[in-house]
Design a protein around this motif. Structure first.
Motif, mmCIF file in Angstrom:
data_model
loop_
_atom_site.group_PDB
_atom_site.id
_atom_site.type_symbol
_atom_site.label_atom_id
_atom_site.label_comp_id
_atom_site.label_asym_id
_atom_site.label_seq_id
_atom_site.Cartn_x
_atom_site.Cartn_y
_atom_site.Cartn_z
ATOM 1 N N THR A 146 1.894 3.912 3.629
ATOM 2 C CA THR A 146 0.463 3.892 3.903
ATOM 3 C C THR A 146 -0.292 4.579 2.783
ATOM 4 N N ARG A 147 -1.598 4.460 2.818
ATOM 5 C CA ARG A 147 -2.409 5.105 1.800
ATOM 6 C C ARG A 147 -2.213 6.621 1.826
ATOM 7 N N GLU A 180 -9.203 -5.908 7.306
ATOM 8 C CA GLU A 180 -7.989 -5.850 6.501
ATOM 9 C C GLU A 180 -7.315 -7.223 6.470
ATOM 10 N N ASN A 186 -4.874 -0.451 2.047
ATOM 11 C CA ASN A 186 -4.246 0.354 3.088
ATOM 12 C C ASN A 186 -2.738 0.372 2.868
#
Length: 121
Positions: free
Chosen positions: A52-53, A107, A32
């Motif tokens: 961020t991704r 995560e 992520n």
């Protein structure tokens, strides 16, 4: 086992450029947010930049306009291009990634070992 391996860094004169990169390896489901943090002697670790991704970026006010973060999702790599460096940018720079190991996992934060950036005046 997840590994974050940083490269780059070193010694540069004030006003000069420098770049660091971080490659993430291991059996990973997804990565992520990725980012860079730094810690100067006697100070707490602080955020430098995150991405961020999907490409949303956040910079610390102290580096806005001078540093550029980017990532290559296909290579599991995050980069930090640092321009117009100042002596106060001197610190150990740490790569950070929020990784999901399997589709059923939560995560988790992972950190690199750090790379020294020294800016001489």
């Amino acid at each position: 086992q997840v590994q974050l391996v940083e490269s780059g860094g070193g010694l540069v004169q004030a006003g000069g450029p420098l770049s660091v990169s971080c490659v993430i390896s291991g059996s990973i489901f997804s990565i992520n947010a990725m980012g860079w943090y730094r810690q100067a002697p006697g100070k707490q670790r602080e955020l430098v930049a995150t991405i961020t991704r999907g490409g949303t970026i956040n910079y610390a006010d102290s580096v806005k306009g001078r540093f550029t973060i980017s990532r290559d999702n296909a290579k599991n790599t995050v980069y930090l291009q640092m321009n117009s460096l100042k002596p106060e940018d001197t610190a150990v720079y740490y790569c950070n990634a929020r990784i999901v190991m399997t589709r059923w996992s939560r995560e988790t934060d992972y950190w690199g070992q750090g790379t020294q950036v020294t800016v001489s005046s």
